[in-house]
Design a protein around this motif. Structure first.
Motif, PDB file in Angstrom:
ATOM      1  N   ALA A  80       2.063  -5.799 -12.109  1.00  0.00           N
ATOM      2  CA  ALA A  80       1.963  -5.372 -10.707  1.00  0.00           C
ATOM      3  C   ALA A  80       3.333  -5.201 -10.066  1.00  0.00           C
ATOM      4  CB  ALA A  80       1.128  -6.373  -9.914  1.00  0.00           C
ATOM      5  N   SER A  81       4.325  -5.924 -10.563  1.00  0.00           N
ATOM      6  CA  SER A  81       5.662  -5.843  -9.969  1.00  0.00           C
ATOM      7  C   SER A  81       6.439  -4.617 -10.441  1.00  0.00           C
ATOM      8  CB  SER A  81       6.456  -7.107 -10.299  1.00  0.00           C
ATOM      9  OG  SER A  81       6.583  -7.247 -11.706  1.00  0.00           O
ATOM     10  N   ASN A  82       5.889  -3.876 -11.398  1.00  0.00           N
ATOM     11  CA  ASN A  82       6.573  -2.703 -11.937  1.00  0.00           C
ATOM     12  C   ASN A  82       6.008  -1.407 -11.372  1.00  0.00           C
ATOM     13  OD1 ASN A  82       8.269  -4.186 -13.559  1.00  0.00           O
ATOM     14  ND2 ASN A  82       6.999  -3.999 -15.377  1.00  0.00           N
ATOM     15  N   ARG A  83       6.877  -0.436 -11.243  1.00  0.00           N
ATOM     16  CA  ARG A  83       6.472   0.936 -10.924  1.00  0.00           C
ATOM     17  C   ARG A  83       6.346   1.667 -12.251  1.00  0.00           C
ATOM     18  NH1 ARG A  83      10.765   4.850  -8.872  1.00  0.00           N
ATOM     19  NH2 ARG A  83       9.794   6.659  -9.743  1.00  0.00           N
ATOM     20  N   HIS A  84       5.248   2.362 -12.468  1.00  0.00           N
ATOM     21  CA  HIS A  84       4.997   3.054 -13.734  1.00  0.00           C
ATOM     22  C   HIS A  84       5.116   4.563 -13.542  1.00  0.00           C
ATOM     23  CE1 HIS A  84       2.983  -0.864 -14.138  1.00  0.00           C
ATOM     24  NE2 HIS A  84       3.409  -0.793 -15.379  1.00  0.00           N
ATOM     25  N   ILE A  85       5.828   5.191 -14.453  1.00  0.00           N
ATOM     26  CA  ILE A  85       6.009   6.646 -14.423  1.00  0.00           C
ATOM     27  C   ILE A  85       5.557   7.193 -15.770  1.00  0.00           C
ATOM     28  CG2 ILE A  85       7.680   8.521 -14.234  1.00  0.00           C
ATOM     29  CD1 ILE A  85       9.509   6.563 -12.714  1.00  0.00           C
ATOM     30  N   VAL A  86       4.683   8.190 -15.757  1.00  0.00           N
ATOM     31  CA  VAL A  86       4.215   8.825 -16.985  1.00  0.00           C
ATOM     32  C   VAL A  86       4.921  10.161 -17.136  1.00  0.00           C
ATOM     33  CG1 VAL A  86       2.209   9.732 -18.226  1.00  0.00           C
ATOM     34  CG2 VAL A  86       1.978   7.665 -16.818  1.00  0.00           C
ATOM     35  N   LYS A  87       5.529  10.363 -18.307  1.00  0.00           N
ATOM     36  CA  LYS A  87       6.267  11.599 -18.584  1.00  0.00           C
ATOM     37  C   LYS A  87       5.880  12.132 -19.956  1.00  0.00           C
ATOM     38  CE  LYS A  87      10.434  10.333 -15.993  1.00  0.00           C
ATOM     39  NZ  LYS A  87      11.894  10.414 -16.053  1.00  0.00           N
TER      40      LYS A  87
END
Length: 136
Positions: A59-66
């Protein structure tokens, strides 16, 4: 969650993805580089991955899908062979503080226990100036 753990859960949840690589691209940011066997990554899959990561990632992370091909453009670091003892520790999953400490001692037996502490499943390493560790 470790990079290997992220990769394992994504591969099991989304078997249609052929290539998966997870990197931390900035503090508290996890970049997921992926595509299927046809080298495709469509908007629908990106949405599914984003939803899954928001529900199951840290939850503390920002997730980016590339797209997997963005690895080169982003100059992600190359991955070498990871020793089996380190893989086992990284893929262990939810463990107690004692379990974290045991995993670290098993994966890195050369570390003096005075160099790290475990508090509430968080491991902190203390290195001396110019000290380097290697697994090989």
């Amino acid at each position: 969650m470790t990079r290997l753990f992220y990769e394992k859960i994504l591969a099991s949840k989304f078997p249609e993805l052929q290539w998966i690589r997870v990197c931390t691209s900035a503090p508290f940011t996890v970049a997921v580089y992926t595509c299927d066997a046809n080298l495709d990554l469509n908007e629908q899959m990106i949405s599914k991955l984003n939803l899954f990561l928001s529900q199951n990632g840290l939850a503390s992370n920002r997730h980016i899908v590339k797209h997997y091909f963005e690895l080169q453009k982003d100059e992600a670091f190359p991955i070498g062979q990871i020793p089996d003892c380190v893989k086992a520790a990284a893929l262990r999953g939810n463990v107690t503080g004692a379990g974290v400490q045991h995993s670290i001692k098993t994966a890195f037996p050369f570390i003096d226990s005075e160099h790290f502490e475990v508090e509430k499943n968080e491991v902190t390493f203390y290195l001396k100036n110019n000290e380097q560790w290697t697994l090989y």
